[in-house]
Design a protein around this motif. Structure first.
Motif, PDB file in Angstrom:
ATOM      1  N   ARG A  78       0.841  -1.218   0.000  1.00  0.00           N
ATOM      2  CA  ARG A  78       0.000   0.000   0.000  1.00  0.00           C
ATOM      3  C   ARG A  78       0.862   1.248   0.000  1.00  0.00           C
ATOM      4  NH1 ARG A  78      -3.135  -2.876   3.597  1.00  0.00           N
ATOM      5  NH2 ARG A  78      -2.164  -1.821   5.345  1.00  0.00           N
TER       6      ARG A  78
ATOM      7  N   TYR B  92      -1.299  -2.494  -5.213  1.00  0.00           N
ATOM      8  CA  TYR B  92      -2.542  -2.965  -4.624  1.00  0.00           C
ATOM      9  C   TYR B  92      -2.696  -4.443  -4.929  1.00  0.00           C
ATOM     10  CZ  TYR B  92      -2.994   2.005  -4.319  1.00  0.00           C
ATOM     11  OH  TYR B  92      -2.744   3.316  -4.041  1.00  0.00           O
TER      12      TYR B  92
ATOM     13  N   GLU C 222     -10.738   3.428 -14.995  1.00  0.00           N
ATOM     14  CA  GLU C 222     -10.885   3.730 -13.577  1.00  0.00           C
ATOM     15  C   GLU C 222     -12.321   4.119 -13.278  1.00  0.00           C
ATOM     16  OE1 GLU C 222      -8.107   6.850 -12.758  1.00  0.00           O
ATOM     17  OE2 GLU C 222      -6.443   5.435 -12.534  1.00  0.00           O
TER      18      GLU C 222
ATOM     19  N   ARG D  25      -9.499   0.509 -10.193  1.00  0.00           N
ATOM     20  CA  ARG D  25      -9.088   0.154 -11.556  1.00  0.00           C
ATOM     21  C   ARG D  25      -9.881  -1.073 -11.975  1.00  0.00           C
ATOM     22  NH1 ARG D  25      -6.669   2.582 -15.031  1.00  0.00           N
ATOM     23  NH2 ARG D  25      -5.830   0.694 -15.912  1.00  0.00           N
TER      24      ARG D  25
ATOM     25  N   ARG E 191      -8.213   1.021  -5.149  1.00  0.00           N
ATOM     26  CA  ARG E 191      -7.045   1.813  -4.765  1.00  0.00           C
ATOM     27  C   ARG E 191      -7.300   2.584  -3.481  1.00  0.00           C
ATOM     28  NH1 ARG E 191      -3.238   1.757  -9.035  1.00  0.00           N
ATOM     29  NH2 ARG E 191      -3.798  -0.110 -10.188  1.00  0.00           N
TER      30      ARG E 191
END
Length: 154
Positions: free
Chosen positions: A74, A79, A97, A135, A153
């Motif tokens: 992180r 991720y 996204e 994403r 995210r």
């Protein structure tokens, strides 16, 4: 030590209030049932409102190393958690996204997470709404539905 994986049903807390039934309160009985001599630790599991897999470990050293891996990932902007979802409708773009606000909403006895496409500054400041970024990539599509790979995210 060793690792075990369990299925976590949605709306089941991993940790809970004192006296509340949760995964953590079941760990001693689960340890005995599986025949482990060492204490079990929860390494990674889904949020309360999600179903999914829970990774358990009976090795304190392995637990610390894996927890540090997720923390380090992180901090480096990586991720490692990936979800798969089936959607009704196919995104116009093969990948991209999703930016939206999310908030909790009560419907009778059920609490849902609902999108807030354009959250106001006051609701964000009061933490009633949380901005999110995910994403996505379309893995396949058929019959007006799609299989997506999702990486949150935030």
């Amino acid at each position: 030590g060793s690792q075990q994986v369990l299925i976590h049903p949605s709306n089941s807390p991993s940790t809970g209030q004192p006296g509340e039934l949760s995964l953590v309160t079941l760990l001693p009985a689960l340890r005995r049932r599986l025949g482990f001599t060492s204490e079990l630790h929860v390494l990674k599991g889904p949020a309360r409102e999600c179903s999914g897999l829970v990774l358990l470990s009976s090795c304190h050293h392995s637990s610390k190393r894996l927890q540090q891996f997720f923390t380090d990932a992180r901090q480096r902007g990586r991720y490692p958690v990936t979800y798969r979802a089936v959607t009704v409708g196919v995104p116009a773009e093969a990948e991209g996204e999703i930016r939206t606000g999310l908030r909790w909403q009560q419907h009778g006895d059920t609490t849902l997470v609902v999108p807030v496409p354009a959250p106001g500054c006051r609701s964000l400041a009061r933490k009633e709404v949380k901005n999110t970024l995910t994403r996505y990539r379309v893995l396949g599509a058929a019959g007006g539905c799609a299989l997506l790979q999702l990486q949150p995210r935030t």
